[in-house]
Design an enzyme around this catalytic site. Structure first.
Site, PDB file in Angstrom:
ATOM      1  N   HIS A 452       6.692  -5.053 -10.187  1.00 16.13           N
ATOM      2  CA  HIS A 452       6.691  -6.513 -10.062  1.00 16.13           C
ATOM      3  C   HIS A 452       7.203  -7.188 -11.328  1.00 16.13           C
ATOM      4  CE1 HIS A 452       3.050  -7.080 -12.611  1.00 16.13           C
ATOM      5  NE2 HIS A 452       2.636  -5.946 -12.069  1.00 16.13           N
ATOM      6  N   CYS A 471       0.065  -0.860 -12.363  1.00 20.23           N
ATOM      7  CA  CYS A 471       1.334  -1.233 -11.757  1.00 20.23           C
ATOM      8  C   CYS A 471       2.445  -1.265 -12.805  1.00 20.23           C
ATOM      9  CB  CYS A 471       1.213  -2.596 -11.076  1.00 20.23           C
ATOM     10  SG  CYS A 471       0.287  -2.548  -9.525  1.00 20.23           S
TER      11      CYS A 471
END
Length: 560
Positions: A452, A471
């Site tokens: 992301h 992440c």
């Protein structure tokens, strides 16, 4: 005339035809008996699926395959004829010796023992011939398997990569090795075809040569960080060590002073070890300089082992690869092993939030995403702040949701308690401060990991970038969106740029999902051909080493 004829016949020497016939029959009987003994020995060992003289006696994994291979030749030896190696047998031993250059352990394939056995074979000892011949076949089968898919499955090293399909491919290659092709060709067919693998093999040979002549760079302790112009008693050893490595080619420094040419050498070393390239010798650089060359050798060997877990199909597909300890991402357009895109990334913290190794497919691109806060972050980080400040959710653009509906942005104490029990959860609305930034890239997995954007850009300039909760944050998410949406109907660079700037929430399902490999290797070779040796930030090299040792010990216990 007749006396002459019979005179010859009455000598102690028998007529030639009688001698040849008798010795031929006798030799044929002896050969037949030896052949039967060798055949019986091979069949008996196949039935037991073990040869006690081997380092790893049990070969149950390869028994059915080897039985089929020997059955086609009535269980006669494949590699030994008349007590001597045939041409294929000689080549097989040469192939086993090549295991060392591949970063494998020759003793796993009983290379030395087989060399000794075949050099002292007695043509009359048919049982030994049968045993040795089958042992050679077992060794070849193991080597073909190991060089192709690795000595242990990833799960034994705590890695969640499914190699069952790769295992089937490896066993098919083992079968081919006994189906009419030479041992050398079988070995070449089995070796990984990645360009990086070959580069690492070359790097391994280089570092083994370095380690053969020196243990490493022996430096005195560093009282403080060393900056250009400083003096230090370790300067002569530093200059000598960097010259040995090829990082420094200047004149010897004078008066123990850290001068310009040596600073350049240190910068070159830093660039090849994932360190900040500033020429300053702090603790991280000092520690990297002090690593013994034998440890660097093992780093490369372990990295080659991991590469064997990977499917070679990735070399021909569009794909994304992230190397966790390098904090780097590459995107490959397919049909080439040259990347078309690379960028810095931030990965999970080394303590408590490590990014998992996985292989999956990116299936969707989400512009202006919600951030569904993981329960662990809610419990550990947000609930304490929410209990102190009821307006915390509002200040962070967060909301409490349940059953798909927004419940509150200023929860009551009772609702806060419900959040702690998992009845409600928190999510952050799209916007400039959203933790996922303007876009996220989804590849469904049990660890809830994805790539992301991020509003916090400062970490990308750091040399070590393990700061996330697991992440992967991208330094250039728009380029990643463009890469993934290339060829997607209705999408081009302009539309991607507009979507990144828009406040509209949009999910784009990829027509052709793109493989993503989140990988971990502490030895790389960059596009310039330079070997890059990185810090084992998650301790996965040590973990793989322990798993390999445990596997070897477990297999050796089969002798008892």
């Amino acid at each position: 005339m007749g006396g002459l004829l019979w005179g010859c016949a009455t000598t102690t020497t028998q007529p030639p035809e009688i001698i040849n016939r008798g010795s031929s029959q006798l030799g044929s009987a002896v050969d037949s008996k030896r052949s039967a003994t060798a055949s019986a020995t091979i069949q008996d060992l196949l039935a037991k699926a073990r040869i006690n003289a081997l380092r790893h006696p049990d070969f149950q994994k390869y028994r059915d395959l080897l039985r089929s291979a020997y059955e086609t030749r009535s269980f006669q030896p494949r590699w030994i004829e008349s007590g001597n190696l045939n041409a294929q047998g000689t080549q097989l031993l040469q192939v086993l010796a090549q295991s060392y250059a591949e970063g494998l352990e020759p003793h796993d394939y009983d290379t030395k023992w087989l060399q000794q056995q075949t050099s002292t074979l007695n043509s009359h000892d048919s049982a030994a011939i049968g045993t040795t011949d089958l042992a050679m076949s077992v060794a070849l089968a193991r080597l073909i398997h190991d060089v192709n898919v690795g000595r242990i499955p990833p799960r034994e090293a705590g890695i969640k990569i499914d190699t069952r399909a790769r295992e089937a491919e490896a066993m098919s290659l083992v079968k081919q090795a006994f189906n009419g092709i030479s041992p050398d060709q079988a070995f070449r067919n089995a070796r990984p075809k990645f360009v990086l693998y070959d580069h690492l093999k070359n790097a391994l040979a280089h570092y083994r040569e370095l380690a053969a002549h020196r243990k490493g760079i022996s430096l005195p302790s560093l009282p403080k960080s060393l900056k250009p112009g400083d003096t230090w008693s370790g300067i002569p050893a530093l200059a000598d060590g960097l010259r040995y490595l090829g990082d420094f080619t200047g004149a010897p420094p004078k008066n123990n002073r850290y001068t310009h040419d040596l600073v350049a050498g240190v910068k070159h070393f830093q660039g090849g070890h994932g360190l900040g390239v500033d020429g300053i010798i702090g603790q991280s650089t000092w520690s990297a300089l002090s690593v013994p060359f034998s440890v660097r050798v093992r780093q490369i060997e372990l990295s080659m082992e991991r590469m064997r877990w990977l499917s070679e199909q990735m070399a021909d597909e569009r794909a994304i690869v992230v190397n966790i300890p390098q904090f780097q991402l590459w995107a490959f357009p397919g049909k080439t092993q040259a990347s078309s895109l690379s960028m810095n990334v931030v990965v999970g913290k080394s303590v408590g939030n490590s990014t998992p190794i996985l292989l999956n497919d990116v299936k969707s691109v989400v512009f202006n995403p919600y951030w569904n806060v993981p329960s662990s972050i809610t419990r550990k980080e947000m609930l304490p702040k929410l209990r102190e400040n009821p307006e915390y959710l509002v200040s962070q653009n967060l909301e409490m949701v349940g059953n798909g509906e927004v419940i509150a942005t200023a929860p009551t104490p009772e609702q806060i308690e419900a959040i702690s029990k998992g009845i409600y959860r928190l999510r952050q609305r799209p916007g400039p401060g959203n933790a996922l930034g303007r876009v996220k890239f989804e590849f469904p997995n049990s660890d809830a990991i994805y790539m992301h954007d991020t509003p916090n850009r400062g970490a990308f300039s750091r040399s070590r970038r393990d700061f996330s909760h697991g992440c992967i944050r991208l330094s250039d998410p728009e380029k990643m969106a463009d890469f993934l949406l290339t060829g997607q109907p209705g999408w081009d660079k302009k539309r991607v740029s507009e979507a990144m700037k828009s406040d509209e929430r949009r999910t784009v399902t990829l027509r052709n999902p793109v493989p993503v490999l989140i990988f971990y290797t502490t030895a790389m070779v960059d596009s310039t051909g330079r070997t890059v040796l990185l810090e084992d930030i998650y301790g996965y090299d040590s973990q793989l080493e322990r798993a390999l040792i445990a596997s070897d010990e477990r297999k050796q216990k089969q002798k008892n």
